[in-house]
Design a protein around this motif. Structure first.
Motif, PDB file in Angstrom:
ATOM      1  N   MET A   1     -21.729  11.777  32.472  1.00 17.13           N
ATOM      2  CA  MET A   1     -20.844  10.734  33.171  1.00 17.13           C
ATOM      3  C   MET A   1     -22.560  11.428  34.523  1.00 17.13           C
ATOM      4  N   PRO A   2     -22.735  10.809  35.510  1.00 18.99           N
ATOM      5  CA  PRO A   2     -23.192  12.069  36.833  1.00 18.99           C
ATOM      6  C   PRO A   2     -22.405  11.982  37.650  1.00 18.99           C
ATOM      7  N   ASN A   3     -22.559  13.028  38.550  1.00 16.08           N
ATOM      8  CA  ASN A   3     -21.826  13.814  39.575  1.00 16.08           C
ATOM      9  C   ASN A   3     -22.165  13.495  41.152  1.00 16.08           C
ATOM     10  N   ILE A   4     -23.773  12.718  40.838  1.00 23.41           N
ATOM     11  CA  ILE A   4     -24.679  12.423  42.059  1.00 23.41           C
ATOM     12  C   ILE A   4     -24.238  11.112  42.662  1.00 23.41           C
ATOM     13  N   LYS A   5     -24.170  11.190  43.418  1.00 26.13           N
ATOM     14  CA  LYS A   5     -23.636   9.337  44.404  1.00 26.13           C
ATOM     15  C   LYS A   5     -24.399   8.626  43.545  1.00 26.13           C
ATOM     16  N   SER A   6     -25.571   8.703  44.323  1.00 25.08           N
ATOM     17  CA  SER A   6     -26.356   7.629  44.053  1.00 25.08           C
ATOM     18  C   SER A   6     -26.525   7.351  42.445  1.00 25.08           C
ATOM     19  N   ALA A   7     -26.422   8.458  41.606  1.00 28.39           N
ATOM     20  CA  ALA A   7     -26.786   8.931  40.558  1.00 28.39           C
ATOM     21  C   ALA A   7     -25.227   7.405  39.020  1.00 28.39           C
ATOM     22  N   ILE A   8     -24.471   7.943  40.030  1.00 29.97           N
ATOM     23  CA  ILE A   8     -23.364   6.925  39.568  1.00 29.97           C
ATOM     24  C   ILE A   8     -23.901   5.512  39.812  1.00 29.97           C
ATOM     25  N   LYS A   9     -24.488   4.292  40.935  1.00 33.13           N
ATOM     26  CA  LYS A   9     -25.220   3.479  41.606  1.00 33.13           C
ATOM     27  C   LYS A   9     -25.748   3.502  40.367  1.00 33.13           C
ATOM     28  N   ARG A  10     -26.593   4.218  40.131  1.00 39.68           N
ATOM     29  CA  ARG A  10     -28.107   3.387  39.410  1.00 39.68           C
ATOM     30  C   ARG A  10     -27.212   3.158  37.969  1.00 39.68           C
TER      31      ARG A  10
END
Length: 83
Positions: A1-10
């Motif tokens: 699971m991504p940790n960066i906010k933009s990656a989570i949104k992606r």
């Protein structure tokens, strides 16, 4: 699971798009199969609309949509010429 906010949104956005694309592609296949069984002008119009919509949305390539529409029309014309 991504940790960066933009990656989570992606991840969320791409999952939504994947589901929408799968749904539209399924509806497209269903329309084409409905034409294959019925082979009526109404079914051809419906399948052509779905193919055009899918091509405009980038779901399938424009030339692929045109090729499929051409083959469906050819099938309809061959059957109407026989009758």
């Amino acid at each position: 699971m991504p940790n960066i906010k933009s990656a989570i949104k992606r991840v969320k956005v791409s999952e939504k798009r994947r589901l929408r694309n799968a749904s539209q592609k399924s509806a497209l296949r269903t329309a084409v199969k409905a034409f294959e069984t019925a082979v009526t002008p109404e079914a051809l119009i419906n399948a052509s609309k779905k193919l055009d919509k899918a091509a405009s949305k980038g779901l399938i390539h424009k030339n692929a949509a045109n090729r499929k529409k051409s083959r469906l029309a050819k099938k309809l014309n061959a059957l109407t010429a026989q009758a």
